[in-house]
Design a protein around this motif. Sequence first.
Motif, PDB file in Angstrom:
ATOM      1  N   PRO A 109      -3.969 -11.359  -4.623  1.00 53.50           N
ATOM      2  CA  PRO A 109      -5.025 -10.788  -4.340  1.00 53.50           C
ATOM      3  C   PRO A 109      -4.685  -9.750  -3.280  1.00 53.50           C
ATOM      4  O   PRO A 109      -4.126 -10.149  -2.238  1.00 53.50           O
ATOM      5  CB  PRO A 109      -6.112 -11.858  -3.932  1.00 53.50           C
ATOM      6  N   THR A 110      -5.355  -8.497  -3.101  1.00 53.10           N
ATOM      7  CA  THR A 110      -5.250  -7.752  -2.184  1.00 53.10           C
ATOM      8  C   THR A 110      -5.865  -7.780  -1.151  1.00 53.10           C
ATOM      9  O   THR A 110      -5.853  -7.218   0.085  1.00 53.10           O
ATOM     10  CB  THR A 110      -5.468  -6.296  -2.706  1.00 53.10           C
ATOM     11  N   CYS A 111      -6.975  -8.921  -1.243  1.00 56.17           N
ATOM     12  CA  CYS A 111      -7.827  -9.303  -0.077  1.00 56.17           C
ATOM     13  C   CYS A 111      -8.180 -10.517   0.110  1.00 56.17           C
ATOM     14  O   CYS A 111      -7.996 -11.123  -0.908  1.00 56.17           O
ATOM     15  CB  CYS A 111      -9.022  -8.043   0.143  1.00 56.17           C
ATOM     16  N   LYS A 112      -8.797 -10.938   1.085  1.00 52.72           N
ATOM     17  CA  LYS A 112      -9.125 -12.537   1.204  1.00 52.72           C
ATOM     18  C   LYS A 112     -10.246 -12.946   0.131  1.00 52.72           C
ATOM     19  O   LYS A 112     -10.033 -13.707  -0.653  1.00 52.72           O
ATOM     20  CB  LYS A 112      -9.798 -12.892   2.539  1.00 52.72           C
ATOM     21  N   ASN A 113     -11.274 -12.101  -0.232  1.00 50.10           N
ATOM     22  CA  ASN A 113     -12.129 -12.446  -1.231  1.00 50.10           C
ATOM     23  C   ASN A 113     -11.956 -11.883  -2.538  1.00 50.10           C
ATOM     24  O   ASN A 113     -13.028 -12.074  -3.347  1.00 50.10           O
ATOM     25  CB  ASN A 113     -13.749 -12.141  -0.761  1.00 50.10           C
ATOM     26  N   CYS A 114     -10.827 -11.299  -2.779  1.00 47.55           N
ATOM     27  CA  CYS A 114     -10.524 -10.681  -4.024  1.00 47.55           C
ATOM     28  C   CYS A 114     -10.085 -11.711  -4.896  1.00 47.55           C
ATOM     29  O   CYS A 114      -9.404 -12.635  -4.463  1.00 47.55           O
ATOM     30  CB  CYS A 114      -9.543  -9.509  -3.935  1.00 47.55           C
ATOM     31  N   PRO A 162       0.749  -1.313   0.034  1.00 46.44           N
ATOM     32  CA  PRO A 162      -0.039   0.085  -0.068  1.00 46.44           C
ATOM     33  C   PRO A 162       0.916   1.167  -0.121  1.00 46.44           C
ATOM     34  O   PRO A 162       0.405   2.345  -0.290  1.00 46.44           O
ATOM     35  CB  PRO A 162      -0.888  -0.203   1.281  1.00 46.44           C
ATOM     36  N   ASN A 168      -9.811  -0.044  -7.684  1.00 47.43           N
ATOM     37  CA  ASN A 168     -10.747   0.338  -6.586  1.00 47.43           C
ATOM     38  C   ASN A 168     -10.447   1.626  -6.325  1.00 47.43           C
ATOM     39  O   ASN A 168     -10.424   1.907  -5.184  1.00 47.43           O
ATOM     40  CB  ASN A 168     -11.005  -0.734  -5.637  1.00 47.43           C
ATOM     41  N   TYR A 183      -1.562   0.718  -5.561  1.00 51.63           N
ATOM     42  CA  TYR A 183      -0.687  -0.418  -5.036  1.00 51.63           C
ATOM     43  C   TYR A 183       0.595  -0.478  -5.693  1.00 51.63           C
ATOM     44  O   TYR A 183       0.760   0.127  -6.808  1.00 51.63           O
ATOM     45  CB  TYR A 183      -1.519  -1.674  -4.963  1.00 51.63           C
ATOM     46  N   LYS A 199      -7.735   3.020  -5.572  1.00 46.85           N
ATOM     47  CA  LYS A 199      -6.580   2.970  -4.677  1.00 46.85           C
ATOM     48  C   LYS A 199      -5.117   2.539  -5.276  1.00 46.85           C
ATOM     49  O   LYS A 199      -5.431   1.722  -6.388  1.00 46.85           O
ATOM     50  CB  LYS A 199      -6.726   1.835  -3.462  1.00 46.85           C
TER      51      LYS A 199
END
Length: 288
Positions: free
Chosen positions: A179-184, A86, A120, A124, A122
């Motif tokens: 992925p940047t998150c668990k559900n991504c 980030p 999104n 990275y 943002k």
Amino acid sequence: MLPGVRQLLTASRHKGPPSQPHWHSCNAETITASALLPNNLVLRMTQTRRPIALFLMLSSLHWLASSDEVSAVNSGDAPKRPVLQPKETAPPQITYTLKNLQGQVCVRASLGVEYVVRENKKKYYFNLDPGSTQATGNCRKQKAVLSLDFAGGNLQFTFIKEGDVSYVKTITGLLMPAPTCKNCQNKTYVGIVDHEKLFKAKNGLSFQCKSDITLILSSNLKVKLMPMQIQAFDLASGAFGKEVECWEDYNKRMIPIILGAVAVAVCLIAILTYVLVRERRGRGYEQL
């Protein structure tokens, strides 16, 4: 079935002791199976407890097999993907070289590479790791391709030699991060800069830029090169030729000089104005 287990099962069916050729340490009352149990656990089986002992031993063997299977699955090499960060940090700089079929250096590049991904709303960042990056490509008389390959992507430069100058015509980038998150979901970012004459320099000279160079490869993928020195074709002894300064560095170097010169000029004008005004006032007093 394992040979040791088969022998123990055979021994449990007979009332007498097992045959001597198979169990030299056994007697009519006890059977020792230390080699088949974990942590050198010795199970002493009596004639009255043989079924229970066999059950415990088989359970232990099943546990060992399950543990080995789990360890094998966990130790398997999963595909590695770049991890996006980030916050932005300066990438490490390293020199990459590419040789032709004659073993001579035909491309030399010293630079740090940073990928900038927009997802999104943002940003990275991912810095190219020199330890896991390999330089590949090919060199021809009028064209050379340098590709910086790593697990999860690459960055490719296409050099063109045209008359007495050379330049980079095409830059392509590929990044397949984790992925940047668990559900991504997994995403792939691809971009290109084509039909340009970037980093132009005369043959035998290298293009150098200490300032950050940002290349917009696509709407959600950028690449920053910092600092950079690059050259293709006509590398004497494989070393960089004389540097050609980029426009950004030229501005940074010249703007302070120009501002200083302007400041000195303003001061001189102010001093001359003051002297002239003072002389005129002195003349007026003399007339009176």
